[in-house]
Design an enzyme around this catalytic site. Structure first.
Site, short mmCIF file in Angstrom:
data_model
loop_
_atom_site.label_atom_id
_atom_site.label_comp_id
_atom_site.label_asym_id
_atom_site.label_seq_id
_atom_site.Cartn_x
_atom_site.Cartn_y
_atom_site.Cartn_z
N GLU A 65 -4.24 4.67 3.25
CA GLU A 65 -3.35 3.88 2.39
C GLU A 65 -4.10 3.30 1.21
O GLU A 65 -5.26 2.91 1.33
CB GLU A 65 -2.64 2.80 3.19
CG GLU A 65 -3.55 1.99 4.07
CD GLU A 65 -2.80 0.93 4.86
OE1 GLU A 65 -1.84 0.36 4.33
OE2 GLU A 65 -3.20 0.66 6.00
N ASN B 141 1.10 4.77 1.46
CA ASN B 141 0.56 5.55 2.59
C ASN B 141 0.62 7.03 2.24
O ASN B 141 1.67 7.53 1.85
CB ASN B 141 1.38 5.30 3.86
CG ASN B 141 1.19 3.89 4.37
OD1 ASN B 141 1.42 2.93 3.62
ND2 ASN B 141 0.77 3.76 5.60
N THR C 127 0.84 -1.21 0.00
CA THR C 127 0.00 0.00 0.00
C THR C 127 0.86 1.25 0.00
O THR C 127 1.94 1.28 0.59
CB THR C 127 -0.93 0.05 1.24
OG1 THR C 127 -0.11 -0.02 2.41
CG2 THR C 127 -1.95 -1.06 1.24
C1 LIG Z 1 -8.22 -2.78 1.16
C2 LIG Z 1 -7.63 -2.75 2.54
C3 LIG Z 1 -8.43 -3.06 3.63
C4 LIG Z 1 -7.92 -3.05 4.92
N1 LIG Z 1 -8.73 -3.38 5.96
C5 LIG Z 1 -8.26 -3.41 7.21
C6 LIG Z 1 -9.07 -3.79 8.32
O1 LIG Z 1 -10.27 -4.04 8.19
N2 LIG Z 1 -8.50 -3.86 9.54
C7 LIG Z 1 -7.18 -3.57 9.76
O2 LIG Z 1 -6.72 -3.66 10.88
N3 LIG Z 1 -6.37 -3.17 8.74
C8 LIG Z 1 -6.88 -3.08 7.48
N4 LIG Z 1 -6.08 -2.71 6.44
C9 LIG Z 1 -4.74 -2.19 6.74
C10 LIG Z 1 -3.68 -3.27 6.83
O3 LIG Z 1 -3.59 -3.66 8.17
C11 LIG Z 1 -2.39 -2.60 6.37
O4 LIG Z 1 -2.47 -2.39 4.98
C12 LIG Z 1 -1.17 -3.42 6.66
O5 LIG Z 1 -1.04 -3.51 8.04
C13 LIG Z 1 0.07 -2.78 6.07
O6 LIG Z 1 0.39 -1.58 6.68
P1 LIG Z 1 1.68 -0.76 6.23
O7 LIG Z 1 1.37 -0.13 4.89
O8 LIG Z 1 1.87 0.26 7.33
O9 LIG Z 1 2.77 -1.72 6.15
C14 LIG Z 1 -6.56 -2.71 5.14
C15 LIG Z 1 -5.76 -2.38 4.04
C16 LIG Z 1 -6.27 -2.41 2.76
C17 LIG Z 1 -5.39 -2.05 1.60
#
Ligand SMILES: Cc1cc2nc3c(=O)[nH]c(=O)nc-3n(C[C@H](O)[C@H](O)[C@H](O)COP(=O)(O)O)c2cc1C
Ligand SMILES: Nc1ncnc2c1ncn2[C@@H]1O[C@H](COP(=O)(O)OP(=O)(O)OP(=O)(O)O)[C@@H](O)[C@H]1O
Length: 324
Positions: A266, A216, A214
């Site tokens: 993100e 950010n 992702t």
């Molecule tokens: C489409 C999508 C849906 C997500 N849904 C959730 C969610 O419901 N709960 C959650 O804790 N994190 C959710 N996330 C976040 C993820 O936890 C996060 O992308 C992952 O921890 C990576 O984080 P970073 O970019 O800081 O490494 C989602 C991310 C995306 C892209």
């Protein structure tokens, strides 16, 4: 296109002026009706010397009185770009302080509008108020500017398919729609998709480990964020002078599954390879998909994100065009 001049110092105002008065946060459909009569294309040959001017207060009077910053649909740079795209030539930001707050309606008209700005034409909404305790109204403007004042009647919009009452087009109603994840409504009142523009910054880099890298986003601190959750989005990746369109999913929230503490915004782009750090993304909100959840494991989160991508794609391919 000429770029809009932004004036903080009233002695620098290019005058005489044709003005639209108000805060214009988001430059929504109602605001555009108010601004239209003072645009160069509307002034035409009748008033070639008038500078087409939007007049707002800075800080916003509510910020001055409460001491708190407001969340904005269009923070400063975005507002300037939106006004510029309409053809506005000048944005005057009147410094709102204790002295200005004390001005009577009559003094505001004489000292600011007549002496300082040489206002020849004015456009305002029907409910515009000004001067100490908001005592001045459109009738006071009418007494001075007569036929040179345009008062725009309340602009409402029919939304939904049922027999719901039309909704007033207002910045407050757009903020409420965003807070509830009602993106269709927010976009309809704005007259364009609600948009988040920010630079890509480093996250925890966990996303790539679950197969969903992702980007950010770093956003202006006052930017109004919609409800936490997952969205279908259309994205422009701005790389120098070039830009590339993409579809994707966006998550806004605290990321409870990985014990996040700071709200993050993100975006996972479909079929995108390559590093995005430092680049600018312009993200159009298309549809709210679901609230953010805490999952028992990263595997469950991953499975849900796979479903989110399919859901998002269904909404995105149904969108006629990519508008950024
Ligand atoms: C489409 C999508 C849906 C997500 N849904 C959730 C969610 O419901 N709960 C959650 O804790 N994190 C959710 N996330 C976040 C993820 O936890 C996060 O992308 C992952 O921890 C990576 O984080 P970073 O970019 O800081 O490494 C989602 C991310 C995306 C892209
Ligand atoms: N729906 C509308 N119809 C007609 N005039 C409007 C409408 N919305 C705003 N205006 C006018 O546009 C100018 C800018 O108003 P302002 O930015 O305060 O609008 P707003 O969208 O109603 O904001 P808020 O919801 O924060 O009160 C004012 O002259 C106001 O009267």
């Amino acid at each position: 296109m000429l770029s809009v001049r932004v004036i903080f110092d009233p002695t620098q105002i290019s005058r005489p002026t044709a003005i639209a008065l108000g805060n214009f946060d988001g430059v929504h459909v109602g605001h555009r009706h108010v601004i239209a009569p003072i645009l160069p294309q509307s002034l035409g040959d009748r008033n070639p010397r008038l500078t087409s001017t939007v007049v707002s207060f800075s800080p916003h009077p509510q910020e001055f009185f409460s001491g708190k910053l407001r969340s904005l649909l269009a923070p400063f740079d975005e507002k300037v770009a939106l006004l510029e795209s309409l053809g506005v030539e000048q944005l005057v930001l009147l410094p709102f302080d204790a002295e200005l707050a004390k001005l009577s309606a009559a003094d505001f008209m004489q000292k600011i509008l007549i002496d300082s700005m040489q206002v020849q034409l004015i456009s305002v909404g029907f409910d515009f108020h000004f001067g100490r305790k908001r005592q001045g109204n459109v009738n006071d403007l009418k007494n001075i500017w007569g036929e040179r004042l345009t008062v725009i009647p309340e602009q409402k919009m029919n939304v939904g398919i049922t027999d719901q009452a039309p909704v007033r087009i207002s910045s407050s109603n757009i903020r409420t729609a965003l807070a509830q994840g009602e993106i269709d409504l927010a976009n309809a009142l704005l007259g364009r998709p609600y948009n988040l523009v920010g630079k890509v910054i480093r996250g925890k880099q966990l996303g790539r480990t679950i197969g969903f890298p992702t980007a950010n986003l770093e956003l202006p601190p006052q930017k109004c964020l919609p409800r936490d959750g997952v969205y279908a989005v259309q994205v422009q990746v701005n790389q120098g002078n070039a830009s590339a369109p993409a579809f994707g999913v966006m998550n806004i929230g605290l990321r409870p599954t990985v014990d996040g503490t700071q709200r993050s915004v993100e975006v996972h782009l479909f079929n995108w390879q390559g590093d995005l750090y430092g680049q600018e993304l312009s993200v159009n909100l298309v549809q709210f998909i679901r609230p953010e959840q805490k999952f028992d494991s990263l595997d469950f989160l991953k499975a849900q994100i796979q479903k989110d991508c399919q859901t998002a794609l269904r909404y995105l391919v149904a969108e006629p065009t990519l508008i950024c």
